[in-house]
Design an enzyme around this catalytic site. Structure first.
Site, PDB file in Angstrom:
ATOM      1  CG  LEU A  91      -1.920  -1.053   1.478  1.00  0.00           C
ATOM      2  CD1 LEU A  91      -2.848  -0.656   2.601  1.00  0.00           C
ATOM      3  CD2 LEU A  91      -2.686  -1.406   0.230  1.00  0.00           C
ATOM      4  N   GLY A 114       1.282  -5.530   0.651  1.00  0.00           N
ATOM      5  CA  GLY A 114       0.382  -5.504  -0.506  1.00  0.00           C
ATOM      6  C   GLY A 114       1.044  -6.056  -1.759  1.00  0.00           C
ATOM      7  CG  ASN A 134       5.753  -5.805   6.045  1.00  0.00           C
ATOM      8  OD1 ASN A 134       4.881  -5.897   5.187  1.00  0.00           O
ATOM      9  ND2 ASN A 134       6.495  -4.726   6.183  1.00  0.00           N
ATOM     10  CD  GLU A 135       0.161  -6.702   5.873  1.00  0.00           C
ATOM     11  OE1 GLU A 135       0.860  -7.646   6.271  1.00  0.00           O
ATOM     12  OE2 GLU A 135      -0.215  -6.593   4.687  1.00  0.00           O
TER      13      GLU A 135
HETATM   14  C1  LIG Z   1     -10.072  -5.714  15.068  1.00  0.00           C
HETATM   15  C2  LIG Z   1     -10.621  -5.700  13.623  1.00  0.00           C
HETATM   16  C3  LIG Z   1      -9.719  -4.872  12.743  1.00  0.00           C
HETATM   17  C4  LIG Z   1     -10.166  -4.922  11.281  1.00  0.00           C
HETATM   18  C5  LIG Z   1      -8.994  -4.620  10.411  1.00  0.00           C
HETATM   19  C6  LIG Z   1      -9.386  -4.112   9.079  1.00  0.00           C
HETATM   20  C7  LIG Z   1      -8.241  -4.159   8.105  1.00  0.00           C
HETATM   21  C8  LIG Z   1      -7.102  -3.199   8.415  1.00  0.00           C
HETATM   22  C9  LIG Z   1      -6.148  -3.226   7.264  1.00  0.00           C
HETATM   23  C10 LIG Z   1      -4.939  -2.326   7.412  1.00  0.00           C
HETATM   24  C11 LIG Z   1      -4.069  -2.365   6.146  1.00  0.00           C
HETATM   25  C12 LIG Z   1      -3.657  -3.767   5.852  1.00  0.00           C
HETATM   26  C13 LIG Z   1      -2.845  -3.945   4.620  1.00  0.00           C
HETATM   27  C14 LIG Z   1      -1.585  -3.488   4.516  1.00  0.00           C
HETATM   28  C15 LIG Z   1      -0.760  -3.865   3.365  1.00  0.00           C
HETATM   29  C16 LIG Z   1       0.406  -2.950   3.093  1.00  0.00           C
HETATM   30  O1  LIG Z   1       0.910  -2.990   2.023  1.00  0.00           O
HETATM   31  S1  LIG Z   1       0.973  -1.845   4.296  1.00  0.00           S
HETATM   32  C17 LIG Z   1       2.497  -1.233   3.528  1.00  0.00           C
HETATM   33  C18 LIG Z   1       3.653  -2.127   3.895  1.00  0.00           C
HETATM   34  N1  LIG Z   1       4.843  -1.840   3.107  1.00  0.00           N
HETATM   35  C19 LIG Z   1       6.076  -1.874   3.640  1.00  0.00           C
HETATM   36  O2  LIG Z   1       6.262  -2.127   4.817  1.00  0.00           O
HETATM   37  C20 LIG Z   1       7.222  -1.567   2.719  1.00  0.00           C
HETATM   38  C21 LIG Z   1       7.936  -0.329   3.181  1.00  0.00           C
HETATM   39  N2  LIG Z   1       9.066  -0.038   2.308  1.00  0.00           N
HETATM   40  C22 LIG Z   1      10.232  -0.723   2.386  1.00  0.00           C
HETATM   41  O3  LIG Z   1      10.430  -1.639   3.148  1.00  0.00           O
HETATM   42  C23 LIG Z   1      11.323  -0.277   1.429  1.00  0.00           C
HETATM   43  O4  LIG Z   1      10.949   0.997   0.905  1.00  0.00           O
HETATM   44  C24 LIG Z   1      11.546  -1.228   0.245  1.00  0.00           C
HETATM   45  C25 LIG Z   1      12.209  -2.512   0.743  1.00  0.00           C
HETATM   46  C26 LIG Z   1      10.230  -1.544  -0.443  1.00  0.00           C
HETATM   47  C27 LIG Z   1      12.486  -0.532  -0.766  1.00  0.00           C
HETATM   48  O5  LIG Z   1      13.645  -0.076  -0.060  1.00  0.00           O
HETATM   49  P1  LIG Z   1      14.593   0.982  -0.772  1.00  0.00           P
HETATM   50  O6  LIG Z   1      14.841   0.569  -2.178  1.00  0.00           O
HETATM   51  O7  LIG Z   1      15.741   1.217   0.166  1.00  0.00           O
HETATM   52  O8  LIG Z   1      13.714   2.317  -0.881  1.00  0.00           O
HETATM   53  P2  LIG Z   1      13.376   3.305   0.348  1.00  0.00           P
HETATM   54  O9  LIG Z   1      14.471   4.313   0.444  1.00  0.00           O
HETATM   55  O10 LIG Z   1      12.994   2.544   1.552  1.00  0.00           O
HETATM   56  O11 LIG Z   1      12.028   4.012  -0.194  1.00  0.00           O
HETATM   57  C28 LIG Z   1      12.111   4.964  -1.271  1.00  0.00           C
HETATM   58  C29 LIG Z   1      11.019   5.982  -1.018  1.00  0.00           C
HETATM   59  O12 LIG Z   1       9.730   5.303  -1.072  1.00  0.00           O
HETATM   60  C30 LIG Z   1       9.030   5.515   0.159  1.00  0.00           C
HETATM   61  N3  LIG Z   1       8.237   4.326   0.439  1.00  0.00           N
HETATM   62  C31 LIG Z   1       8.691   3.060   0.575  1.00  0.00           C
HETATM   63  N4  LIG Z   1       7.671   2.202   0.809  1.00  0.00           N
HETATM   64  C32 LIG Z   1       6.509   2.961   0.804  1.00  0.00           C
HETATM   65  C33 LIG Z   1       5.116   2.667   0.989  1.00  0.00           C
HETATM   66  N5  LIG Z   1       4.675   1.425   1.197  1.00  0.00           N
HETATM   67  N6  LIG Z   1       4.248   3.713   0.931  1.00  0.00           N
HETATM   68  C34 LIG Z   1       4.686   4.966   0.705  1.00  0.00           C
HETATM   69  N7  LIG Z   1       5.999   5.343   0.524  1.00  0.00           N
HETATM   70  C35 LIG Z   1       6.894   4.316   0.578  1.00  0.00           C
HETATM   71  C36 LIG Z   1      10.102   5.774   1.185  1.00  0.00           C
HETATM   72  O13 LIG Z   1       9.561   6.466   2.295  1.00  0.00           O
HETATM   73  C37 LIG Z   1      11.091   6.597   0.375  1.00  0.00           C
HETATM   74  O14 LIG Z   1      10.536   7.887   0.274  1.00  0.00           O
HETATM   75  P3  LIG Z   1      11.491   9.192   0.138  1.00  0.00           P
HETATM   76  O15 LIG Z   1      12.196   9.005  -1.176  1.00  0.00           O
HETATM   77  O16 LIG Z   1      12.426   9.141   1.323  1.00  0.00           O
HETATM   78  O17 LIG Z   1      10.533  10.348   0.173  1.00  0.00           O
END
Ligand SMILES: CCCCCCCCCCCC/C=C/CC(=O)SCCNC(=O)CCNC(=O)[C@H](O)C(C)(C)COP(=O)(O)OP(=O)(O)OC[C@H]1O[C@@H](n2cnc3c(N)ncnc32)[C@H](O)[C@@H]1OP(=O)(O)O
Length: 303
Positions: free
Chosen positions: A109, A154, A178-179
């Site tokens: 996401l 995601g 990894n949520e």
């Molecule tokens: C009790 C009842 C409850 C009922 C519950 C209801 C349901 C609730 C649901 C809630 C949601 C559930 C679903 C979630 C799914 C998801 O996908 S959550 C997102 C998880 N994603 C991550 O953890 C990945 C995070 N990113 C990383 O680990 C790394 O960026 C990478 C390994 C993908 C890449 O690393 P690298 O190549 O070193 O790049 P970075 O320097 O880390 O990132 C570059 C740039 O991108 C930005 N960024 C990275 N990931 C994201 C992201 N997911 N979203 C937005 N932005 C992201 C990062 O901040 C950097 O930004 P800048 O360049 O510094 O501005």
């Protein structure tokens, strides 16, 4: 395999405005890089590049939303529309899903779509995420994920919604849901997809720990089907595609539907409730604080 008519209708009603409003240039065609066989013409949109090969009936669909293919509302919309276009073109029987961004398949996401956003936007965003999962999970096409980079959350769900997964053998390319590490949880249909792939006990442990598996462990737990050297991911995905396309489509599609319909129906039956749960969960102050802190940590990592 037709999606439930309600979903198809909902998808059209839901997505058409975005396709128009979000500045996509859908339908733009340009010569495929390297000719691409019989004058195949690439098409797609700003964030999704589709390289079709009519001769083989296989298209390569590349996520192109730098730097990390974060699933923005636009990318979600363009993926659904590109997939629908390929499903409606009977020339195509299979799609290889891969990344055009270095080192990352899909970062999951786009957290900026739910951090500091109002409930109405979060609802719109989550409906688009539901739609992409339904479209990929139930697709009549053979979908092979050529995972050429990191694949958390995601991104992992998109890969799991494919029929099989080929992962590059790079220890930095970890995959998993990894949520919990972000202080959030995977909704039931992500959990169901995980359980359907790696089993209940492995999912129970991996979901609670927020495990991100390096390639060898991902293969061992069954999260991916093959782990190959990085420069062989695309060719291996093509070979895997050929294996699946050797089966008559109708029999394969009916079998896929038999295996997946109950899981998809569970979301279809409670789609609005799921959206409400998502919105009320992510809009909680405590969750917003967790997500903000996580985004901050990501941004500081580069420093
Ligand atoms: C009790 C009842 C409850 C009922 C519950 C209801 C349901 C609730 C649901 C809630 C949601 C559930 C679903 C979630 C799914 C998801 O996908 S959550 C997102 C998880 N994603 C991550 O953890 C990945 C995070 N990113 C990383 O680990 C790394 O960026 C990478 C390994 C993908 C890449 O690393 P690298 O190549 O070193 O790049 P970075 O320097 O880390 O990132 C570059 C740039 O991108 C930005 N960024 C990275 N990931 C994201 C992201 N997911 N979203 C937005 N932005 C992201 C990062 O901040 C950097 O930004 P800048 O360049 O510094 O501005």
């Amino acid at each position: 395999m037709a999606l439930a008519s309600g979903v198809r209708f909902a998808a059209r009603a839901l997505l058409r405005p975005w396709a128009l409003l979000r500045g996509t240039t859908l339908g733009r065609t340009e010569p495929a890089a390297g000719g691409g066989g019989d004058g195949a013409r690439r098409f797609g949109s700003q964030r999704v590049l589709v390289e079709p090969d009519a001769a083989s009936g296989v298209a390569v669909m590349k996520l192109r939303n730098p730097p990390v293919n974060a699933l923005s509302l636009e990318l979600l919309t363009e993926l659904v529309i590109s997939l629908e276009k390929l499903e409606n073109d009977k020339t195509f029987r299979g799609v290889i899903l891969t990344s055009d961004c270095p080192r990352v398949f899909c970062a999951g996401l786009d957290l900026t779509e739910i951090c500091g956003r109002n409930p109405a936007h979060c609802a719109e965003y989550w409906k688009a995420m539901q739609e992409l999962w339904l479209r990929t999970y139930l697709s009549s096409l053979v979908l092979v994920a050529a995972i050429n980079g990191a694949c958390p959350a995601g991104g992992c769900i998109i890969a799991l919604s494919c029929d099989c997964r080929v992962l590059a053998d790079n220890p930095k390319y970890r995959i998993g849901l990894n949520e919990t590490l972000l202080g959030i949880i995977a909704p039931f249909w992500l959990k169901d997809t995980y359980v359907n792939t790696i089993g209940h006990r492995a999912s129970e442990q991996a979901l609670q720990l927020g495990s991100l598996f390096p390639p060898a462990e991902a293969l061992q737990v069954g999260l991916v089907d093959q782990v190959v050297p990085e420069d062989q991911v695309q060719s291996t995905a093509l070979s895997e595609m050929a294996r699946w396309l050797a089966v008559p489509d109708h029999a394969r599609q009916l079998t896929k539907n038999m295996m997946r319909k109950a899981t998809a129906d569970r979301l279809l039956r409670q789609r609005d409730a799921d959206t409400q749960n998502f919105v009320s969960f992510v809009c909680r102050d405590s969750i917003q604080k967790s997500l903000q802190a996580y985004l901050e940590k990501l941004r500081q990592r580069k420093g």
